[in-house]
Scaffold this active site. Structure first.
Site, short mmCIF file in Angstrom:
data_model
loop_
_atom_site.label_atom_id
_atom_site.label_comp_id
_atom_site.label_asym_id
_atom_site.label_seq_id
_atom_site.Cartn_x
_atom_site.Cartn_y
_atom_site.Cartn_z
N GLU A 137 0.94 -1.20 0.13
CA GLU A 137 0.11 -0.12 -0.04
C GLU A 137 1.08 1.13 0.05
OE1 GLU A 137 -1.69 -2.61 0.48
OE2 GLU A 137 -3.75 -2.01 -0.07
N TYR B 45 3.35 1.97 2.03
CA TYR B 45 3.86 2.48 3.33
C TYR B 45 5.59 2.13 3.31
CZ TYR B 45 -0.78 2.87 5.29
OH TYR B 45 -2.39 3.47 5.28
N ARG C 209 2.33 -8.78 4.39
CA ARG C 209 1.39 -8.10 3.55
C ARG C 209 2.16 -7.80 2.35
NH1 ARG C 209 -3.36 -4.90 4.21
NH2 ARG C 209 -4.40 -4.62 2.12
N HIS D 92 -1.37 3.95 -1.83
CA HIS D 92 -2.66 4.98 -1.61
C HIS D 92 -2.47 6.21 -2.35
CE1 HIS D 92 -4.21 3.02 1.84
NE2 HIS D 92 -3.14 3.21 2.77
N CYS E 183 -18.91 1.21 -0.30
CA CYS E 183 -19.13 2.77 -0.62
C CYS E 183 -18.01 3.64 0.35
CB CYS E 183 -20.59 3.17 0.07
SG CYS E 183 -20.72 2.90 1.83
N GLN F 252 -18.30 5.31 2.98
CA GLN F 252 -19.00 6.41 3.37
C GLN F 252 -18.85 6.41 5.03
OE1 GLN F 252 -22.45 6.26 0.21
NE2 GLN F 252 -22.76 7.89 1.75
N CYS G 267 -16.97 4.05 6.72
CA CYS G 267 -15.64 3.56 7.38
C CYS G 267 -14.60 4.29 7.00
CB CYS G 267 -15.43 1.88 6.84
SG CYS G 267 -15.40 1.86 4.94
N CYS H 206 -20.39 1.83 9.73
CA CYS H 206 -20.82 1.32 8.61
C CYS H 206 -22.19 1.51 8.18
CB CYS H 206 -20.85 -0.24 8.69
SG CYS H 206 -21.55 -1.23 7.18
N LYS I 50 -22.49 0.88 -9.58
CA LYS I 50 -23.11 1.11 -8.20
C LYS I 50 -24.16 -0.16 -8.04
CE LYS I 50 -22.98 5.74 -6.56
NZ LYS I 50 -23.54 6.95 -5.83
N ARG J 174 -23.39 26.15 -9.53
CA ARG J 174 -23.37 27.57 -9.41
C ARG J 174 -22.16 27.80 -8.54
NH1 ARG J 174 -29.01 28.67 -7.00
NH2 ARG J 174 -28.08 27.17 -5.66
N GLU K 130 -27.61 17.41 2.48
CA GLU K 130 -26.69 16.36 2.99
C GLU K 130 -27.32 14.92 3.12
OE1 GLU K 130 -23.80 18.20 5.31
OE2 GLU K 130 -23.52 19.91 3.62
P1 NAP Z 1 -26.70 18.07 -3.11
O1 NAP Z 1 -25.37 17.13 -3.01
O2 NAP Z 1 -27.35 18.85 -2.05
O3 NAP Z 1 -26.39 18.76 -4.58
C1 NAP Z 1 -27.39 19.39 -5.23
C2 NAP Z 1 -26.88 20.35 -6.27
O4 NAP Z 1 -27.80 21.06 -6.82
C3 NAP Z 1 -25.64 21.26 -5.84
O5 NAP Z 1 -24.66 20.97 -6.94
C4 NAP Z 1 -26.26 22.34 -5.81
O6 NAP Z 1 -24.99 23.16 -6.47
C5 NAP Z 1 -27.19 22.63 -6.87
N1 NAP Z 1 -28.45 23.44 -6.34
C6 NAP Z 1 -28.89 23.52 -5.14
N2 NAP Z 1 -29.95 24.51 -4.89
C7 NAP Z 1 -30.19 24.89 -6.27
C8 NAP Z 1 -30.93 25.80 -7.04
N3 NAP Z 1 -31.72 26.30 -6.28
N4 NAP Z 1 -30.91 25.98 -8.25
C9 NAP Z 1 -30.02 25.29 -8.85
N5 NAP Z 1 -29.07 24.50 -8.47
C10 NAP Z 1 -29.13 23.99 -7.17
O7 NAP Z 1 -27.70 17.05 -3.46
P2 NAP Z 1 -28.28 15.58 -4.40
O8 NAP Z 1 -27.09 15.66 -5.79
O9 NAP Z 1 -29.49 15.83 -4.76
O10 NAP Z 1 -27.87 14.52 -3.71
C11 NAP Z 1 -28.52 14.06 -2.57
C12 NAP Z 1 -27.92 13.21 -1.51
O11 NAP Z 1 -27.60 12.31 -2.12
C13 NAP Z 1 -26.57 14.04 -1.34
O12 NAP Z 1 -26.51 14.45 0.26
C14 NAP Z 1 -25.53 13.19 -1.60
O13 NAP Z 1 -24.51 13.03 -0.65
C15 NAP Z 1 -26.52 11.93 -1.69
N6 NAP Z 1 -25.71 11.13 -2.89
C16 NAP Z 1 -24.50 10.61 -2.64
C17 NAP Z 1 -23.91 9.87 -3.78
C18 NAP Z 1 -22.51 9.66 -3.67
O14 NAP Z 1 -21.94 9.31 -4.66
N7 NAP Z 1 -21.89 9.57 -2.43
C19 NAP Z 1 -24.65 9.79 -4.98
C20 NAP Z 1 -25.85 10.16 -5.11
C21 NAP Z 1 -26.55 10.88 -4.16
P3 NAP Z 1 -24.81 24.92 -6.33
O15 NAP Z 1 -25.90 25.26 -5.56
O16 NAP Z 1 -23.56 25.38 -6.23
O17 NAP Z 1 -25.62 25.01 -7.88
FE1 SF4 Z 2 -19.80 1.22 3.00
FE2 SF4 Z 2 -20.05 -0.14 5.25
FE3 SF4 Z 2 -18.83 -1.18 3.36
FE4 SF4 Z 2 -17.55 0.76 4.66
S1 SF4 Z 2 -18.16 -1.24 5.32
S2 SF4 Z 2 -17.67 0.30 2.26
S3 SF4 Z 2 -19.65 2.07 5.21
S4 SF4 Z 2 -21.05 -0.79 3.38
#
Ligand code: NAP
Ligand code: SF4
Length: 689
Positions: free
Chosen positions: A184, A186, A234, A272, A357, A359, A361, A373, A441, A580, A672
């Site tokens: 990794e 290290y 390892r 890493h 994911c 997320q 861990c 987890c 995914k 934006r 969020e």
């Molecule tokens: P988000 O992360 O809050 O993103 C929303 C996007 O819309 C941002 O880019 C924001 O950027 C824009 N936005 C917000 N208000 C707006 C407005 N009034 N007009 C125009 N643009 C606007 O939400 P999301 O993409 O819907 O995701 C929802 C949740 O699911 C998130 O918390 C995310 O973490 C989760 N998710 C995660 C993953 C992952 O890969 N880990 C994948 C899918 C979903 P600007 O305001 O800068 O334009």
């Molecule tokens: Fe996601 Fe849990 Fe696996 Fe970590 S252990 S990658 S949080 S499912």
């Protein structure tokens, strides 16, 4: 059979003949001479963050649950052999008599639960986040701000000696063995590869010189602990960085480590700092088992494979195909402590799946938080989050079968409550059903399947295609509202045009898009939609060969370190991803996975732009407000991914009637929102009802 050390039975409660016939390779014992492991499952090293907090009873409880769940051999998170090698200042190690006593709590608990445990000795070298870091050469890594000090002869001797001392203390603390971390990127790896090692003395230059460090460490560790102690090395089979090790060098090292006293070789893949994902969810399952297979037959000691093995079926297949003698799984044991027990009892479909994911861990680790987890909020919270039987069973209505509602329903049912789960849709899963259609995914399918199985087995009454009204919820003792979210209305002039869609149209309803697409909003969903739109045909995550071409992973016999130029496939569409905020799009994605999403889209030619305004959507595309004035971005289709708002109509109606309700998940707070928070909130609420 009893353990030589603890006198405890080594047969897990779940090891029944039925499972042995289902997974004959996985559940076969592994004879190491002085000791026999009860199966071929290694719980791989994972940093939890618990050790640094000093609550050793909690650490012991975490590992003991995994031992009771059947893991053949557990390896702890990395323990520093000295302060300069600690991953960060204050990282756990085994430095004093107090430390030994603390570690003994852990080893005792594991032995009492019928398991075995080895301590990983991790020297981070130039990856150590501290100004005292040391390495083979004075070359800073791209992932740390600190320039390491180049060790002199005496400095190298000190490091070797510290490894041996750490191993000796580990034995004293009751461990069954140690794992010497040599991969990794290290410390040890930094001597092995020319990528960092530019020395011209006896520790650099020829491979014989570069491998002197691990060989000396292994000899000294073996001498310190005696013969009846497991030493895992390892080994980095694929460095995945420029000037990585050649395969003939790796083989030479493997044989030398066996000769020097290693009992087992475990596989390490990628430094890493490598720009190739090695464990993320988009990496195909068992994507690197073929590399370990190349080592089989080349050494006389058992060989372990690792990376993205997350079900008993995959693990069994890897062993049956002769890719390894044993399988390492780390994150799957966070997701389900009873992975082995359930497999052995023929209940594999009940194993909570690790979806890769990161997320809860690794992202937590890098944020300095305790690991847990996404699918199992109890992981690392074993002493405080428990689903005990309720003193008085209640009738519980859960509205919404997305991640929050599903988890709340499962935990409530597990506690003895009578649960009715209402879902407006014809299937459970909520937003997980959109995640699972995204190329890369696919693991989300397994998560929805798991929820389906568990809901059915928990005796929950599931009412699909049912929009619960306030009247329908009369008479329940508790009502949990998990109705989720609706897409935010960004109120952009022209957004009503027929060529304007939102993410639900695209991901759930399968709406067609044109060749040129503007995606508005670059959050997790904007990235997901862009990934979806640029792919054609089957996902590379389901084809190891295609995935390797896309990222540039070669056979190490053909390219040092296994690194070649990536050959991403042509994108299915021309996508522009906009936001934006005047910051790099994707900056707020997961710490350990955001770069993969950005790299993947960049490789497919997606243009990512921040700092724009949306003046208007026209038939021709989107009129953007930019620093240089209005600009027309031509697009055949515009997809709105502009965030989400809570869907609270039901909660509001109930509260207006004076009903007490629990609101969780996106219906509670949409900002969020992710499945991690939703599942955690559902579990924690239901644990208190
Ligand atoms: P988000 O992360 O809050 O993103 C929303 C996007 O819309 C941002 O880019 C924001 O950027 C824009 N936005 C917000 N208000 C707006 C407005 N009034 N007009 C125009 N643009 C606007 O939400 P999301 O993409 O819907 O995701 C929802 C949740 O699911 C998130 O918390 C995310 O973490 C989760 N998710 C995660 C993953 C992952 O890969 N880990 C994948 C899918 C979903 P600007 O305001 O800068 O334009
Ligand atoms: Fe996601 Fe849990 Fe696996 Fe970590 S252990 S990658 S949080 S499912």
């Amino acid at each position: 059979m009893t353990s030589a050390r603890s006198g405890q039975p080594v047969t897990a409660p779940g090891e029944v003949p039925q499972g042995a016939s289902l997974y004959p390779h996985l559940l076969a014992p592994l004879d190491l001479g002085h000791v026999s492991l009860r199966n071929r499952v290694l719980m791989g090293s994972m940093h939890t963050g618990l050790e640094e907090r000093g609550d050793w009873d909690r650490v012991a409880a975490y590992y003991a649950e995994r031992a009771a769940g059947g893991a053949g051999l557990i390896v702890t998170g990395g323990m520093a052999p000295n302060t300069e090698g600690a991953v960060f200042p204050g990282a756990a190690g085994l430095f004093s008599e107090d430390d030994i006593a603390n570690h003994r709590k852990m080893t005792q608990a594991v032995h009492d639960a019928g398991g075995r445990i080895a301590m990983q000795i991790l020297h981070a070298g130039r990856y150590a986040y501290g100004k005292d870091c040391v390495s083979s050469s004075q070359i800073k890594s791209p992932i740390s701000p600190f320039v390491p000090r180049e060790l002199d002869e005496a400095g190298i001797e000190k490091q070797i000696s510290d490894f041996a001392t750490a191993a000796e203390r580990a034995r004293e603390a009751g461990y069954d063995g140690v794992e010497v971390m040599g991969s990794e990127g290290y410390f040890i790896n930094q001597f092995l590869a020319l990528h960092v090692n530019r020395r011209e003395d006896r520790w650099g230059g020829t491979y014989e010189n570069r491998m002197r460090l691990p060989v000396e460490i292994m000899k000294r560790v073996r001498a310190a602990v005696g013969d009846d102690f497991i030493i895992i090395y390892r080994i980095s089979l694929l460095d995945l960085v420029p000037d990585g090790q050649r395969w003939d060098e790796v083989l030479t090292l493997a044989r030398a480590m066996e000769e020097a006293g290693a009992s087992i070789l475990n596989t390490g893949i990628g430094w890493h700092e490598a720009r190739i994902p090695t464990i993320a969810t988009s990496v195909p399952r068992a994507a690197f088992a073929w590399v370990t297979k190349k080592l089989m037959g080349q050494v006389g000691i058992p060989v372990i494979t690792s990376n993205r093995i997350n079900t008993p079926d995959v693990a069994e297949a890897v062993l049956a195909e002769g890719c390894a003698d044993m399988v390492s799984m780390a994150r799957p044991f966070l997701a389900d402590a009873e992975f082995v027990k359930k497999a052995a009892e023929g209940r594999a479909e009940e194993i909570a799946p690790c979806i890769g994911c990161n997320q809860a861990c690794l992202d937590h680790t890098f944020a300095g938080k305790i690991s847990t987890c996404l699918v199992n909020p109890r992981a690392c919270y074993e002493t405080e989050l428990n689903y005990a039987l309720a003193a008085a069973p209640k009738s519980v209505a859960v509205v919404g079968a997305g991640p929050a509602g599903l988890m709340a329903a499962l935990v409530a049912a597990q506690r003895g409550h009578e649960v009715v789960l209402f879902e407006r849709d014809g299937q459970i899963g909520g937003q997980l059903n959109m995640a699972r259609v995204i190329p890369g995914k696919e693991e989300f399918h397994g998560l929805v399947d798991w929820f389906e199985t568990m809901v059915a087995r928990a005796g929950i009454t599931l009412r699909l295609n049912t929009e619960a009204s306030a009247e329908m919820l009369e008479g329940f003792d508790e009502v949990i509202v998990a109705t989720g979210v609706v897409p935010r209305d960004p109120q952009i002039p022209g957004q009503d045009g027929a060529h304007v869609l939102n993410y639900i149209d695209v991901l759930k309803r399968g709406a067609k898009t044109g060749r040129r697409v503007a995606v508005l909003g670059a959050g997790g969903i904007g990235f997901d939609v862009s990934e979806y739109l640029t792919h054609e045909g089957e996902s590379p995550t389901l084809h190891v060969g295609e995935w390797r071409r896309e990222w540039g992973v070669a056979d190490p016999e053909d390219a040092p370190g296994g690194l070649v130029a990536p050959q991403p496939p042509a994108a299915a569409r021309e996508v522009t991803l906009l936001q934006r905020k005047a910051e790099r799009p994707g900056k707020r994605l997961g710490k350990t996975t955001g770069w993969i999403h950005r790299a993947s889209l960049a490789a497919r030619g997606v243009t990512m732009r921040g700092g724009v305004g949306y003046r208007e959507i026209t038939r021709e595309g989107v009129v953007l407000d930019t620093d240089e004035g209005p600009q027309m971005l031509e697009a055949d289709t515009v997809v709105l991914c502009t965030g989400q708002e809570p869907l609270r109509a039901l909660a509001d109606a109930l509260q207006a009637k004076g009903r007490r309700v629990h609101v969780i998940g996106g219906a509670d707070v949409a900002a969020e929102l992710d499945a991690k928070r939703a599942i955690d909130q559902g579990a924690r609420l239901a644990a208190t009802l």
